[in-house]
Enzyme design. Sequence first.
Site, PDB file in Angstrom:
ATOM      1  N   SER A  34      60.600  47.627  16.007  1.00 44.61           N
ATOM      2  CA  SER A  34      60.622  46.174  15.818  1.00 44.61           C
ATOM      3  C   SER A  34      61.109  45.415  17.038  1.00 44.61           C
ATOM      4  O   SER A  34      60.875  44.208  17.146  1.00 44.61           O
ATOM      5  CB  SER A  34      61.504  45.817  14.614  1.00 44.61           C
ATOM      6  OG  SER A  34      62.819  46.315  14.796  1.00 44.61           O
TER       7      SER A  34
ATOM      8  N   GLU B  61      71.819  36.191  10.131  1.00 41.64           N
ATOM      9  CA  GLU B  61      72.774  36.765  11.096  1.00 41.64           C
ATOM     10  C   GLU B  61      72.372  38.204  11.387  1.00 41.64           C
ATOM     11  O   GLU B  61      72.847  39.146  10.765  1.00 41.64           O
ATOM     12  CB  GLU B  61      74.201  36.703  10.554  1.00 41.64           C
ATOM     13  CG  GLU B  61      75.242  37.038  11.617  1.00 41.64           C
ATOM     14  CD  GLU B  61      76.638  36.585  11.234  1.00 41.64           C
ATOM     15  OE1 GLU B  61      77.568  36.810  12.034  1.00 41.64           O
ATOM     16  OE2 GLU B  61      76.798  36.006  10.152  1.00 41.64           O
TER      17      GLU B  61
ATOM     18  N   HIS C 167      67.526  42.123  15.940  1.00 41.49           N
ATOM     19  CA  HIS C 167      66.241  41.471  16.224  1.00 41.49           C
ATOM     20  C   HIS C 167      66.431  40.156  16.981  1.00 41.49           C
ATOM     21  O   HIS C 167      67.309  39.365  16.657  1.00 41.49           O
ATOM     22  CB  HIS C 167      65.479  41.232  14.918  1.00 41.49           C
ATOM     23  CG  HIS C 167      65.173  42.500  14.197  1.00 41.49           C
ATOM     24  ND1 HIS C 167      65.833  42.873  13.041  1.00 41.49           N
ATOM     25  CD2 HIS C 167      64.303  43.501  14.494  1.00 41.49           C
ATOM     26  CE1 HIS C 167      65.366  44.049  12.633  1.00 41.49           C
ATOM     27  NE2 HIS C 167      64.439  44.451  13.499  1.00 41.49           N
TER      28      HIS C 167
END
Length: 456
Positions: free
Chosen positions: A213, A390, A394
């Site tokens: 990711s 939060e 990422h």
Amino acid sequence: MTTKNKYLLFLNFLIVFSFTAKLFASGHESVIYEGSTTDSKTVISEKKKTFFFGTKTKKKKKGVCVTQALVFDSKTTYGFDFDTESNVKVNSNSFVVNKPTYFSVQLAEGNYQVSVTLGSKEKNTNTTIKAESRRLLVNQLLLKKGETLTQTFTVNVRTPKIDADSEIKLKDRDLGQLNWDDKLTLEFLGSTAIQSIEITPIDVKTIYLAGDSTVTDQDLEPWASWGQFITNYFDENVAVANYAVSGGTLRSFKAALRLKKVLSVIKPGDYLIVEYAHNDEKEKGEGIGPWESYSASLREFVQAARDKGAFPILITPVQRRAFNEDGTLKSTHGDYPDAMRKVAQEMNVPLVDLTQLTTTLYESWGDELSRKAFVQYPANTFPGQKEKLEDNTHFNSFGANEIALCVLKGLRDLNSPLVQFIKKDTPLYNPNHPNAFANWILPMSNRFEIVKPDGN
């Protein structure tokens, strides 16, 4: 010549003439990939597509004249997409938008050189262009009233299909992403005027990305990764094909047939860049770990690329944002970065130590300022967001851009042949002196998702 032969010759002439007339009437020109031949090698023949925008473009030749805000239709194979046609005002020689607007063209898989001519006779313009799943390609280009400029970049279009019997096993969340449809989609942001778009199939060196990711093209705001921002720093002579997937590991990349797909299209002289560890660290079982399964998979990826005549590059995992009380960064990846470093040394593979680069980067910002690089926002910042976000793994677009600059620094430090494709105006980057969030004003796309990507 007999009457019959004359008749057959005349019929053949009519067929060829009819085909040629239709080809030019549709605004398409036949293009053969550079380096293709007419011998036993495969000839790849595609069609260049040119779109001229404006109410007074009907006299244009060899192109499609778009005189109104047409909605994308699979029958016409082009048009304004995702309900953004209402944003469009068509002037005499361009279309003008002030909100994020999508224009799509149905195309086959491949690399395409895209040339966009911009500029307005009536006003100053500020143009940002993203492609497919928010790959940044033009960043806030300013033009004065009356100025015209053509920007050229390369976009990779791909589908899950591998061959007649197999295709990539996409996750449910991936199915609606712009990366995986049968279109090339351009997103125009800012206050801009677009005069024409030319799309040409092109055979160029391709950089394939395998990762998680932190690498993948994040389809929706506010999530972002370095793989979709590094595109802004490469010129039109190279393409980036990002096959990374959120939540992925080396082993799942192979199991989902993503590696098989890459190996089916990668060519001699291309590159395979691999960054993994975040989710590999969570795998459990006999033989699973940094020095066993992880290292074995890295060796497999490296050798597979070399067997195809491609060049592998390994990238150690980007750091998580986790600080000690003294302001230093915690090491959350265990032995995985060292395991990759060892494989790179043993197999003589170029290595970008992104773990070390981002350690320096985060510590330079410090605990508080580093938050600005991640998806950390108070409640109600985005549509439907009732709770604060939060995330310490990422990135937002600012953070993703900083990581992309770290990767470029790593390539420059290696003196990689890929450096020749970095745009000449790309500044040198020093993670000891990172950019400030206050100076980041890239316009956001208008497609959002509050649920975080898979992986951590």
